[in-house]
Design an enzyme around this catalytic site. Structure first.
Site, mmCIF file in Angstrom:
data_model
loop_
_atom_site.group_PDB
_atom_site.id
_atom_site.type_symbol
_atom_site.label_atom_id
_atom_site.label_comp_id
_atom_site.label_asym_id
_atom_site.label_seq_id
_atom_site.Cartn_x
_atom_site.Cartn_y
_atom_site.Cartn_z
ATOM 1 N N TYR A 81 0.836 -1.203 0.000
ATOM 2 C CA TYR A 81 0.000 0.000 0.000
ATOM 3 C C TYR A 81 0.874 1.258 0.000
ATOM 4 O O TYR A 81 0.614 2.217 -0.724
ATOM 5 C CB TYR A 81 -0.903 -0.013 1.235
ATOM 6 C CG TYR A 81 -1.950 1.067 1.223
ATOM 7 C CD1 TYR A 81 -3.220 0.819 0.710
ATOM 8 C CD2 TYR A 81 -1.679 2.337 1.729
ATOM 9 C CE1 TYR A 81 -4.184 1.813 0.685
ATOM 10 C CE2 TYR A 81 -2.641 3.337 1.696
ATOM 11 C CZ TYR A 81 -3.890 3.073 1.182
ATOM 12 O OH TYR A 81 -4.834 4.061 1.163
ATOM 13 N N PHE A 133 -10.317 19.642 -24.324
ATOM 14 C CA PHE A 133 -10.664 18.229 -24.374
ATOM 15 C C PHE A 133 -11.898 18.057 -23.479
ATOM 16 O O PHE A 133 -12.062 18.799 -22.507
ATOM 17 C CB PHE A 133 -9.493 17.332 -23.918
ATOM 18 C CG PHE A 133 -9.861 15.878 -24.043
ATOM 19 C CD1 PHE A 133 -10.015 15.311 -25.300
ATOM 20 C CD2 PHE A 133 -10.106 15.095 -22.930
ATOM 21 C CE1 PHE A 133 -10.420 13.991 -25.437
ATOM 22 C CE2 PHE A 133 -10.505 13.767 -23.058
ATOM 23 C CZ PHE A 133 -10.662 13.211 -24.322
ATOM 24 N N THR A 134 -12.736 17.076 -23.794
ATOM 25 C CA THR A 134 -14.035 16.948 -23.105
ATOM 26 C C THR A 134 -13.893 16.942 -21.578
ATOM 27 O O THR A 134 -14.505 17.754 -20.888
ATOM 28 C CB THR A 134 -14.753 15.660 -23.556
ATOM 29 O OG1 THR A 134 -13.848 14.565 -23.404
ATOM 30 C CG2 THR A 134 -15.211 15.756 -25.004
ATOM 31 N N ASP A 222 -0.749 19.092 -21.234
ATOM 32 C CA ASP A 222 -1.429 17.796 -21.259
ATOM 33 C C ASP A 222 -0.622 16.925 -22.223
ATOM 34 O O ASP A 222 -0.658 17.115 -23.442
ATOM 35 C CB ASP A 222 -2.875 17.973 -21.744
ATOM 36 C CG ASP A 222 -3.628 16.635 -21.812
ATOM 37 O OD1 ASP A 222 -2.973 15.576 -21.760
ATOM 38 O OD2 ASP A 222 -4.865 16.663 -21.928
ATOM 39 N N LYS A 265 -2.796 6.334 -22.670
ATOM 40 C CA LYS A 265 -2.320 6.694 -23.997
ATOM 41 C C LYS A 265 -0.791 6.707 -24.016
ATOM 42 O O LYS A 265 -0.166 6.012 -24.798
ATOM 43 C CB LYS A 265 -2.858 8.067 -24.400
ATOM 44 C CG LYS A 265 -4.352 8.064 -24.642
ATOM 45 C CD LYS A 265 -4.901 9.471 -24.772
ATOM 46 C CE LYS A 265 -6.399 9.445 -24.934
ATOM 47 N NZ LYS A 265 -6.877 9.011 -26.242
ATOM 48 N N ARG A 388 -17.000 12.572 -32.764
ATOM 49 C CA ARG A 388 -16.313 13.738 -32.227
ATOM 50 C C ARG A 388 -16.884 14.965 -32.936
ATOM 51 O O ARG A 388 -16.286 15.532 -33.840
ATOM 52 C CB ARG A 388 -14.795 13.649 -32.416
ATOM 53 C CG ARG A 388 -14.120 12.549 -31.624
ATOM 54 C CD ARG A 388 -13.809 12.829 -30.167
ATOM 55 N NE ARG A 388 -14.882 12.744 -29.212
ATOM 56 C CZ ARG A 388 -14.693 12.518 -27.897
ATOM 57 N NH1 ARG A 388 -13.474 12.331 -27.420
ATOM 58 N NH2 ARG A 388 -15.695 12.485 -27.063
ATOM 59 N N PHE A 454 -22.318 12.247 -24.770
ATOM 60 C CA PHE A 454 -21.796 11.338 -25.808
ATOM 61 C C PHE A 454 -21.481 9.956 -25.239
ATOM 62 O O PHE A 454 -21.494 8.975 -25.957
ATOM 63 C CB PHE A 454 -20.547 11.930 -26.487
ATOM 64 C CG PHE A 454 -19.380 12.151 -25.564
ATOM 65 C CD1 PHE A 454 -19.251 13.341 -24.861
ATOM 66 C CD2 PHE A 454 -18.405 11.179 -25.398
ATOM 67 C CE1 PHE A 454 -18.186 13.558 -24.005
ATOM 68 C CE2 PHE A 454 -17.337 11.376 -24.557
ATOM 69 C CZ PHE A 454 -17.229 12.573 -23.840
HETATM 70 C C1 LIG Z 1 -5.736 14.891 -24.536
HETATM 71 C C2 LIG Z 1 -6.407 14.120 -23.470
HETATM 72 N N1 LIG Z 1 -6.398 14.582 -22.223
HETATM 73 C C3 LIG Z 1 -6.989 13.904 -21.217
HETATM 74 C C4 LIG Z 1 -7.625 12.718 -21.445
HETATM 75 C C5 LIG Z 1 -8.300 11.992 -20.292
HETATM 76 O O1 LIG Z 1 -7.580 10.848 -20.016
HETATM 77 P P1 LIG Z 1 -8.290 9.545 -19.373
HETATM 78 O O2 LIG Z 1 -9.183 8.967 -20.439
HETATM 79 O O3 LIG Z 1 -7.156 8.655 -19.000
HETATM 80 O O4 LIG Z 1 -9.073 9.995 -18.213
HETATM 81 C C6 LIG Z 1 -7.655 12.195 -22.726
HETATM 82 C C7 LIG Z 1 -8.352 10.932 -22.993
HETATM 83 O O5 LIG Z 1 -8.712 10.589 -24.084
HETATM 84 C C8 LIG Z 1 -7.033 12.915 -23.770
HETATM 85 O O6 LIG Z 1 -7.028 12.481 -25.036
#
Ligand SMILES: Cc1ncc(COP(=O)(O)O)c(C=O)c1O
Length: 481
Positions: A81, A133-134, A222, A265, A388, A454
């Protein structure tokens, strides 16, 4: 990157610099069963069962192929842990890659965004970025902030020859800072996801960093799609063609005060984290890790995944590894363009993006052209892409639709997962669909969650267009699946 010339192949085909040692059987349903499956999924590809999908091009997130060395490393995970040796190995890998001192683990990219937004965004703050980003936007808004997109105008032109469409407009950034509004931080997203995996140049990152420094604004990266972006800097930015991937990564890192990434990713595992050399920032964020993620030496991740991520990050420095995705995508884009299929150009990372605004230009934006195209493509091929476009946007405050700048159907190519013949199958079916595009109709929502609809929203066709498309498929493909 290894240079390998073909003697008898007319076009330049990408060559895999790895071999497959573990396989997963795929299932291709009949077109009738696909119609049934997409209907049950409410025409939302997120809601399809993976067993009903032939080629899963939904995302590259958490589904990249792992290397033998990653799998081997998972066996030695230290499952404690607190104070695990696994964490030390991952921390070392992160420090070596980014040349920064502190690493905070988190279970995925949006978890980092939660911690960052809670720490730095206050009511009324503005957060400029090249593009949203979303999940990033959702966290900033949830903390009372506003997102301002400052991408260069050319960045949102779908078909272009601009090599770095993710670049930020420096003049717009400086004029925003001059207004004296309260800025939480500036954010750059490399391999800009929602505009088609388009890269940011290192030159632009350096210019942005200089402006942030001048106005005393924290600069955030990011780095989720850094692997693809590194490849493009090496290939497209003349000044860095002789630099190593390690050197380019260090120069990028030097431009930013805080970096975060989705390990789903970057690093081909499942996890993430925040990196900084600023002790004050680190201390402010640190306490949120045990609250939301888990103890500070695992951050909600499995130790096995952490071991895999440490190796995955090291392997990101290998040009053979990071070139596979972009080269396959380039191949797909080029082949589709030969058939006049509208796609985002130049080809980027992450996936091949179909331009639904053109592909199905007869479908109005309030009938979700990208989602309609995604439903149609699944129906005629078993391929699952990701909408998208307008469905991925949050609605305006007055409840009206916020039409997306771009209507894209993303066909992700997770790294080292698909073979060239599978990509050729996808190209074949997309070309057929393009020739029969007039048969595709729109969709309307019948179940609509309030945020990020979505993911879980459900839609139905506005007419019987799907039956007509299935009939034409059977006429042309006979007894083929
Ligand atoms: C550019 C970017 N930032 C943040 C994220 C969020 O990452 P996670 O899906 O691991 O929460 C993503 C996910 O697709 C992404 O493409």
């Amino acid at each position: 990157m290894s240079k390998i010339k073909f003697m008898f192949e007319s076009s330049n085909i990408p060559l895999e610099m790895h071999k497959v040692r573990i396989v997963q059987k795929l299932n291709l349903l009949s077109v009738e069963d696909r119609l049934d499956a997409i209907d049950k999924a409410g025409n939302n590809t997120f809601l399809l069962r993976n067993n009903d999908v032939f080629l899963d091009m939904l995302t590259d997130s958490g589904v990249n192929a792992m290397s033998d060395n990653q799998l081997a490393a998972m066996m030695r995970a230290d499952d404690s842990y607190a104070g695990s040796a696994t964490f030390e190995r991952l921390e070392k890998a992160v420090q070596k890659m980014f040349h920064k001192e502190f690493y905070l683990p988190a279970h995925q990219g949006r978890a980092c965004e939660n911690i960052i937004a809670q720490t730095f965004v206050k009511e009324g703050d503005i957060t400029p970025m090249n593009y949203h980003f979303t999940t990033t936007k959702a966290h900033i808004v949830a903390n009372g902030g506003t997102v301002v997109e400052l991408i260069k105008d050319e960045g949102v032109i779908v078909e272009s020859v601009l090599p770095f469409k993710g670049d930020m407009d420096i003049e717009k950034l400086e004029s925003l800072f001059k207004q004296g509004t309260k800025i939480a931080f500036n954010r750059i997203e490399v391999g800009t996801n929602l505009i088609g995996g388009q890269p940011v140049s290192l030159k632009n990152m350096k210019e942005v960093a200089a402006v942030c420094k001048k106005y005393g604004v924290m600069n955030l990266l990011d780095a989720s799609l850094l692997a693809d972006n590194l490849y493009f800097i090496k290939i497209r930015e003349e000044e860095y063609k002789d630099a190593t991937i390690e050197e380019i990564t260090k120069e990028i890192s030097d431009c930013f005060d805080v970096i975060y990434f989705s390990g789903r990713k970057l690093g081909c595992a499942r996890g993430g984290g925040i990196i900084t050399s600023n002790k004050e920032f680190y201390d402010r964020m640190k306490n949120l890790v045990p609250l939301y993620e888990g103890f500070i030496t695992y951050g909600g991740m499995s130790v096995r995944e952490m071991e895999a991520m440490a190796i995955g990050l090291e392997e990101t420095m290998d040009m053979d590894m990071i070139s596979q995705g972009p080269q396959f995508i380039e191949y797909m884009v080029n082949e589709l363009q030969k058939h006049d299929v509208p796609v985002v150009t130049p080809s980027g990372g992450l996936g091949c993006h179909l331009n639904a605004m053109e592909f199905v230009k007869h479908i109005p934006q309030d009938q979700f052209p990208s989602a309609s195209l995604g439903s149609a493509l699944y129906l005629i091929s078993g391929i699952r892409g990701m909408e998208r476009g307008t469905l991925s946007e949050e609605k305006n405050e007055d409840g009206s639709e916020h039409f997306a700048n771009m209507e894209l159907l993303r066909l992700a190519l997770p790294r080292r997962v698909f073979t060239l013949s599978q990509v050729k199958y996808a190209i074949d079916r997309i070309k057929w669909l393009y020739d029969n595009r007039e048969l595709i109709g729109g969709l309307r929502l019948y179940e609509e969650p309030e945020v990020m609809r979505f993911f879980l929203g459900k839609l139905e066709p506005v007419s019987s267009w799907q039956d007509k498309l299935v009939a034409k498929f059977k006429e042309d493909f006979g007894d083929s699946l």
